[in-house]
Design a protein around this motif. Structure first.
Motif, mmCIF file in Angstrom:
data_model
loop_
_atom_site.group_PDB
_atom_site.id
_atom_site.type_symbol
_atom_site.label_atom_id
_atom_site.label_comp_id
_atom_site.label_asym_id
_atom_site.label_seq_id
_atom_site.Cartn_x
_atom_site.Cartn_y
_atom_site.Cartn_z
ATOM 1 N N UNK A 186 -7.892 -5.607 1.357
ATOM 2 C CA UNK A 186 -8.306 -6.262 0.114
ATOM 3 C C UNK A 186 -7.427 -5.873 -1.068
ATOM 4 N N UNK A 187 -7.064 -4.609 -1.126
ATOM 5 C CA UNK A 187 -6.354 -4.109 -2.304
ATOM 6 C C UNK A 187 -4.904 -3.727 -2.016
ATOM 7 N N UNK A 188 -4.454 -3.942 -0.797
ATOM 8 C CA UNK A 188 -3.064 -3.681 -0.399
ATOM 9 C C UNK A 188 -2.606 -2.290 -0.833
ATOM 10 N N UNK A 189 -3.414 -1.292 -0.471
ATOM 11 C CA UNK A 189 -3.047 0.085 -0.800
ATOM 12 C C UNK A 189 -2.898 0.900 0.477
ATOM 13 N N UNK A 190 -2.042 1.896 0.396
ATOM 14 C CA UNK A 190 -1.868 2.842 1.487
ATOM 15 C C UNK A 190 -2.954 3.900 1.382
ATOM 16 N N UNK A 191 -3.543 4.256 2.514
ATOM 17 C CA UNK A 191 -4.561 5.299 2.533
ATOM 18 C C UNK A 191 -4.102 6.357 3.523
ATOM 19 N N UNK A 192 -3.880 7.543 3.021
ATOM 20 C CA UNK A 192 -3.401 8.647 3.844
ATOM 21 C C UNK A 192 -4.573 9.298 4.579
#
Length: 86
Positions: A52-58
């Motif tokens: 949805x937010x096009x973010x990387x999650x480590x």
């Protein structure tokens, strides 16, 4: 951030609230403590947020402090998005 909260809440209601009319939880209620979402559900929520937010999650960001309520998820997303924009 209000829009993020609304989108996260809608995802939770559509995917995890099983009984009609039940969805009466606050944005600060713990998903795990209330039994609304289990650990597998949290993974689904993480995938939703990624897409949805096009973010990387480590991996180290997969902690309850970020994923245990609508507000925590929205705060996390807002923080990630502001970091990307800086």
């Amino acid at each position: 951030m209000q829009q993020i909260e609304q989108e996260v809440r809608q995802f939770v209601v559509e995917n995890f609230v099983r009984t009609a009319g039940d969805g009466q939880f606050s944005n600060t209620d713990s998903f795990l403590e209330t039994g609304l979402i289990d650990s597998m559900g949290i993974l689904n929520l993480v995938e939703f947020v990624r897409g949805q937010y096009a973010i990387q999650i480590e991996d180290e960001e997969l902690v309850p402090e970020h994923w245990d309520s609508v507000r925590q998820v929205a705060d996390f997303v807002q923080g990630k998005m502001s970091t990307v924009c800086d």
